[in-house]
Enzyme design. Structure first.
Site, mmCIF file in Angstrom:
data_model
loop_
_atom_site.group_PDB
_atom_site.id
_atom_site.type_symbol
_atom_site.label_atom_id
_atom_site.label_comp_id
_atom_site.label_asym_id
_atom_site.label_seq_id
_atom_site.Cartn_x
_atom_site.Cartn_y
_atom_site.Cartn_z
ATOM 1 N N ARG A 173 -54.979 -21.011 7.680
ATOM 2 C CA ARG A 173 -53.682 -20.396 7.877
ATOM 3 C C ARG A 173 -52.827 -20.620 6.638
ATOM 4 N NH1 ARG A 173 -56.675 -23.222 11.220
ATOM 5 N NH2 ARG A 173 -55.237 -24.950 10.970
ATOM 6 N N ASP B 234 -55.963 -33.178 6.626
ATOM 7 C CA ASP B 234 -55.265 -32.487 7.710
ATOM 8 C C ASP B 234 -54.792 -33.439 8.805
ATOM 9 O OD1 ASP B 234 -57.839 -32.949 8.671
ATOM 10 O OD2 ASP B 234 -58.314 -30.837 9.000
#
Length: 500
Positions: free
Chosen positions: A17, A239
């Site tokens: 994304r 992440d």
């Protein structure tokens, strides 16, 4: 102050994304501008990441963010951990990066322990033993392609590669470096002595910088498109580190745990210092966090189990949305069958439904028919919840934390069934959200790099001010049934030492 516009690139194991983050001095708002698929590419018995296709998608997303905002102040990239690329002296790729689910590391942990005891490795690195760790990937690389390791000038982890292509700087960010099992916790540097004992070269290891470090401006032709003064910032590039940074909880809480729920589930606590002595026996990991914190956690296989089942069923001509699968799970009896969600059989891609049925049979559990999808999905969800409870109780026991609340962030925060089940099974309050915690944490650390935020407290205050969450309270009426299932689960599947 003028509004800040940040481009957030968040690459996960299933999708990527690009978000545009807007900061007005009071709140941070995220808008997804580009989404694309990601996954392994199989070639000649190996799995790779299609890094060039990812780069094209990243640039497409950055262009969209620039057009939408009119200008960008900064760009930051986060990805999964452990995977890497090798570069030559001109900065060119020496092959495609291997996917961490590639089978080349099978059996390597046992070989390593025969040369260096696991206790010594853990005392240096503080990292959970898993065959996907960079340490074992490098040893596999050396075994299969020794000339590439010797000729490589630079090793970069995945987010570092994208930052290099954007800024020209070949550096590594701290939170991701600590995931590799090549980082020395006592020395705060690469574990060169350990790597040398294993016969691995270290000449290509990059300089490591703190999360929130500006790397420079966008370089080359991209500067004309994105802006010549756009800062490239190494945010929290792992992440999970970014996701934990984005949780709306107090700094260094003693009563709160978290689950970053996605392809993997990372279950743990934020601590002020590592837990080396007891962490080894329980195979927890001590990964670096922001502002000197430690992510004390265990990796749980997570929603990968459901993702792979869904893919297998789709290949067999039966397509389901995740919502449909959850509805099916509600039709199945609770705790009818349970399995160990962290069994190494489940790590590589493949026929996940068949593998789960195989494990059920191996542990004396009733084996559902291949067409009985509802029982299998229910087994996945029940087994994950019970493993979460195991990890949370063990983490609390090791650290002495009296847990009251669990924050669930990431894609799994949308799973109301899983959230309520966890609250009922543990007796803890579950706070779900944000879904895009990783992107939020990435943006928050970009603001650190831009000088807008200066402490963990300021980061968490802005996270809380910018987040909408949902609270799930435990239903006491379900606790006895969950306790009975938990007793059966822990008897069958006690938390073990390293994956064998």
């Amino acid at each position: 102050m003028s509004e800040r516009y940040l481009a957030v690139v968040d690459l996960g194991a299933e999708s990527g994304r690009v978000h545009l983050a807007r900061y007005d001095g009071q709140r941070l708002a995220l808008e997804e501008v580009h989404r694309f698929a990601n996954g392994p590419v199989a070639l000649q018995r190996h799995l790779y990441w299609n890094v060039l296709a990812l780069w094209q998608e990243v640039i497409s997303g950055l262009r969209k963010a620039r057009r939408l905002a009119g200008r960008l102040d900064s760009i930051g990239v986060d990805t999964w951990g452990v995977d890497y690329v090798l570069l030559d002296d001109q900065g060119l790729l020496l092959g495609l990066p291997f996917h961490y689910r590639d089978r080349r590391t099978e059996g390597l942990m046992e070989e390593v322990f025969a040369r260096v005891p696991r206790e010594e490795i853990y005392a240096q690195t503080g990292i959970q033993f898993m065959p996907i760790n960079t340490l074992y990937q490098l040893l596999a690389h050396q075994r299969e392609q020794p000339h590439l390791l010797e000729n490589a000038t630079h090793l970069l982890l995945m987010p570092d590669l994208f930052h290099y292509w954007l800024s020209g700087e070949r550096l590594c960010e701290y939170t991701n470096a600590t995931t590799t099992q090549c980082w020395s916790v006592p020395h705060g540097s690469w574990a060169r002595d350990l790597l040398a004992r294993l016969g691995l070269p270290t000449h290509f290891l990059p300089q490591v910088v703190a999360p929130g470090t500006p790397l420079g401006t966008v370089q080359g032709e991209l500067a004309e498109e994105l802006g010549e003064d756009v800062q490239v910032i190494a945010s929290a590039t792992h992440d999970t580190a970014a996701a934990v940074a984005g949780i709306p909880m107090p700094a260094n809480p003693r009563d709160r745990a978290y689950i970053s729920s996605g392809t993997w589930s990372l279950v743990g606590l934020e601590l002020p210092q590592p837990q080396i002595a007891q962490g080894c026996a329980s195979n927890f990991t001590n990964e670096g966090g922001i502002f000197g914190t430690v992510r004390f956690l265990r990796n749980v296989m997570g929603l990968w189990l459901l993702q792979e089942c869904r893919r297998s069923w789709q290949e067999g001509g039966r397509s389901f949305t995740y919502e449909q699968l959850l509805t099916l799970a509600e039709e199945a009896p609770a705790w009818a069958v349970l399995f160990d969600p962290d069994h190494p059989l489940f790590l590589p891609p493949g026929d996940m439904p068949a593998r789960i049925r195989q494990q059920l049979g191996a542990h004396g559990q009733p084996v559902p028919a291949a067409e009985d999808i509802s029982t299998l999905v229910r087994a996945i969800l029940d087994s994950l919840i019970l493993r979460y409870r195991q990890v949370l109780e063990l983490a609390a026991s090791i650290t002495g934390c009296a847990l009251q609340t669990v924050h669930i962030v990431g894609g799994g925060a949308q799973n109301r069934w899983l959230n309520q089940g966890l609250a009922d099974a543990t007796g803890l309050t579950v706070i779900a959200g944000p879904i895009e915690a990783t992107a939020q944490g990435n943006a928050l650390l970009q603001l650190v790099g831009l000088g807008e935020l200066r402490s963990l407290e300021e980061v968490r205050t802005l996270a809380a001010r910018s987040t909408i969450t949902q609270t799930f309270l435990p239903d006491p009426g379900w606790r006895a049934a969950w306790d009975e299932a938990y007793a059966r689960f822990t008897t069958l599947f006690p938390l073990t030492l390293p994956l064998q």
